[in-house]
Design an enzyme around this catalytic site. Structure first.
Site, PDB file in Angstrom:
ATOM      1  N   ASN A 136      11.119  -3.942  -1.414  1.00  0.00           N
ATOM      2  CA  ASN A 136       9.731  -4.341  -1.609  1.00  0.00           C
ATOM      3  C   ASN A 136       8.810  -3.128  -1.504  1.00  0.00           C
ATOM      4  OD1 ASN A 136       7.904  -6.654  -1.923  1.00  0.00           O
ATOM      5  ND2 ASN A 136       7.188  -6.173   0.137  1.00  0.00           N
TER       6      ASN A 136
ATOM      7  N   GLU B 175       8.641  -0.643   1.521  1.00  0.00           N
ATOM      8  CA  GLU B 175       7.815   0.553   1.357  1.00  0.00           C
ATOM      9  C   GLU B 175       8.588   1.844   1.658  1.00  0.00           C
ATOM     10  OE1 GLU B 175       4.255  -0.188   3.634  1.00  0.00           O
ATOM     11  OE2 GLU B 175       3.792  -1.999   2.489  1.00  0.00           O
TER      12      GLU B 175
ATOM     13  N   GLU C  49       3.241 -10.166  -2.606  1.00  0.00           N
ATOM     14  CA  GLU C  49       2.184 -10.187  -1.588  1.00  0.00           C
ATOM     15  C   GLU C  49       0.802 -10.200  -2.254  1.00  0.00           C
ATOM     16  OE1 GLU C  49       2.645  -7.233   1.478  1.00  0.00           O
ATOM     17  OE2 GLU C  49       4.832  -7.234   1.322  1.00  0.00           O
TER      18      GLU C  49
ATOM     19  N   ASP D 294      -2.813 -10.390  -3.524  1.00  0.00           N
ATOM     20  CA  ASP D 294      -4.206 -10.700  -3.223  1.00  0.00           C
ATOM     21  C   ASP D 294      -5.078  -9.729  -4.018  1.00  0.00           C
ATOM     22  OD1 ASP D 294      -4.139  -8.316  -1.630  1.00  0.00           O
ATOM     23  OD2 ASP D 294      -3.787  -9.478   0.186  1.00  0.00           O
TER      24      ASP D 294
ATOM     25  N   HIS E 255      -1.134  -5.886  -3.996  1.00  0.00           N
ATOM     26  CA  HIS E 255      -2.398  -5.905  -3.259  1.00  0.00           C
ATOM     27  C   HIS E 255      -3.408  -5.145  -4.117  1.00  0.00           C
ATOM     28  CE1 HIS E 255      -0.732  -7.632   0.361  1.00  0.00           C
ATOM     29  NE2 HIS E 255       0.192  -6.679   0.447  1.00  0.00           N
TER      30      HIS E 255
END
Length: 341
Positions: free
Chosen positions: A193, A152, A260, A262, A230
């Protein structure tokens, strides 16, 4: 009277295990690997002890990553103490079950240990950075297949995030971290990432691509980027823009990890939100299967019982593929159908 054919009987016995093996149910992981995609799960330390949890992890994971054990506050809560226990246990589990391990993450603007606040100069920050990279990567050389070196690093508008490392070292802190990491373990894959970087045309996605393209042009070691993904059923996503983004990384020789994943929804869930969640998950999986430079598809956990989502986005949840009672949801079954095609 029919005579007993001993030779035929022995051959039949020898063939039986092959028959049984061929009838063995193919798992999510098996089906994905057959198509060249590693699937995986972000796990907590406890997930590797319960029998049901272990079964789910192994059925779904060619690669695993720790949700929090590898971050500064848990790994190195003070300058002199390194908390290796959970990570060592995770690596032991992975080696015993032929599963790869991804490190998340070496550097991030959150979950930093308080003692880092004493860093005041560029020289001190570089020394701390080098020590952190070398201590970890030399300890686990050959045991960790890939690293999120920096996590990030951009703001939503595409500008660089002013982290501890950015403020003390400057924007080339990422160059430095990647170079030191490559020296520490030349065989490990190195990733950057990020979230909100999945759709071509988004300021952060475009900024990250241009940044990575520049790194590659200058010979800075980098193997891939992570798209966290996400996502939420409250928003619409342009899957062709996601695919286009993946493809432009392929053009410059950079791999992609869906790192990651979801898909949260407002609670209580509705037929509409469940259908939208299914559409998002299956479309992401199709892109991952169809684009050769997408190497892995990792969900951020597996059961809603342990998801980070409700605590971070109050009023939302049900973002993962297993229920709180650790049963696969319909969306999981639909993803299996995609893998079987």
């Amino acid at each position: 009277m029919r005579h007993f054919n001993g030779k035929f009987f022995v051959l039949a016995l020898l063939a039986t295990p092959v028959l049984f093996a061929s009838c063995k149910k193919k798992t999510f992981k098996d089906l994905a690997l057959k198509k060249g995609l590693k699937t995986g799960i972000a796990v907590t330390a406890g997930d590797l002890y319960g029998e049901k949890e272990k079964q789910i992890v192994l059925e779904n994971s060619a690669i695993i990553v720790s949700e929090n054990s590898m971050k500064w506050t848990n790994l190195r809560p003070n300058e002199k103490f390194w908390n290796w226990g959970d990570i060592d246990a995770m690596i032991k589990f992975a080696q015993e079950n032929s599963v790869e391990v991804k490190w998340h993450t070496l550097f991030w603007h959150q979950q930093n240990s308080p003692f880092l606040g004493k860093l005041k100069t560029k020289e001190a920050a570089l020394e701390m950075m080098d020590n952190h990279i070398k201590t970890i990567m030399e300890r686990y050389k050959g045991k960790i297949s890939e690293y999120d070196v920096v996590n990030e690093m951009f703001n939503e508008d595409g500008s660089m995030r002013e982290t501890l490392w950015y403020n003390l070292i400057g924007p080339d802190y990422i160059d430095h971290a990647l170079k030191v990491a490559r020296e520490a373990d030349p065989n490990a894959k190195l990733y950057l990432n990020e979230y909100s970087n999945e759709e071509k045309g988004h300021p952060k996605a475009d900024a990250m691509f241009n940044f990575v393209k520049d790194l590659k042009a200058r010979g800075v070691p980098l193997d891939g980027i992570g798209m966290q993904l996400h996502l939420s059923t409250e928003y619409d996503y342009n899957f062709e823009n996601i695919r286009s983004n993946v493809r432009r990384y392929a053009e410059i020789g950079v791999d992609v990890c869906f790192s990651e994943v979801d898909v949260r929804m407002p609670l209580p869930s509705t037929e509409s939100s469940l259908a939208k969640q299914m559409n998002i998950y299956t479309n992401l999986l199709k892109i991952a299967l169809e684009e050769p430079n997408v190497k892995s598809f990792i969900t951020w956990g597996f059961t809603d019982n342990h998801s980070w989502v409700p605590g971070t986005f109050p009023g939302t949840g049900e973002a993962l593929l297993y229920t709180k009672s650790m049963e696969p949801k319909l969306v999981y079954e639909k993803m299996l159908e995609v893998l079987r095609k």
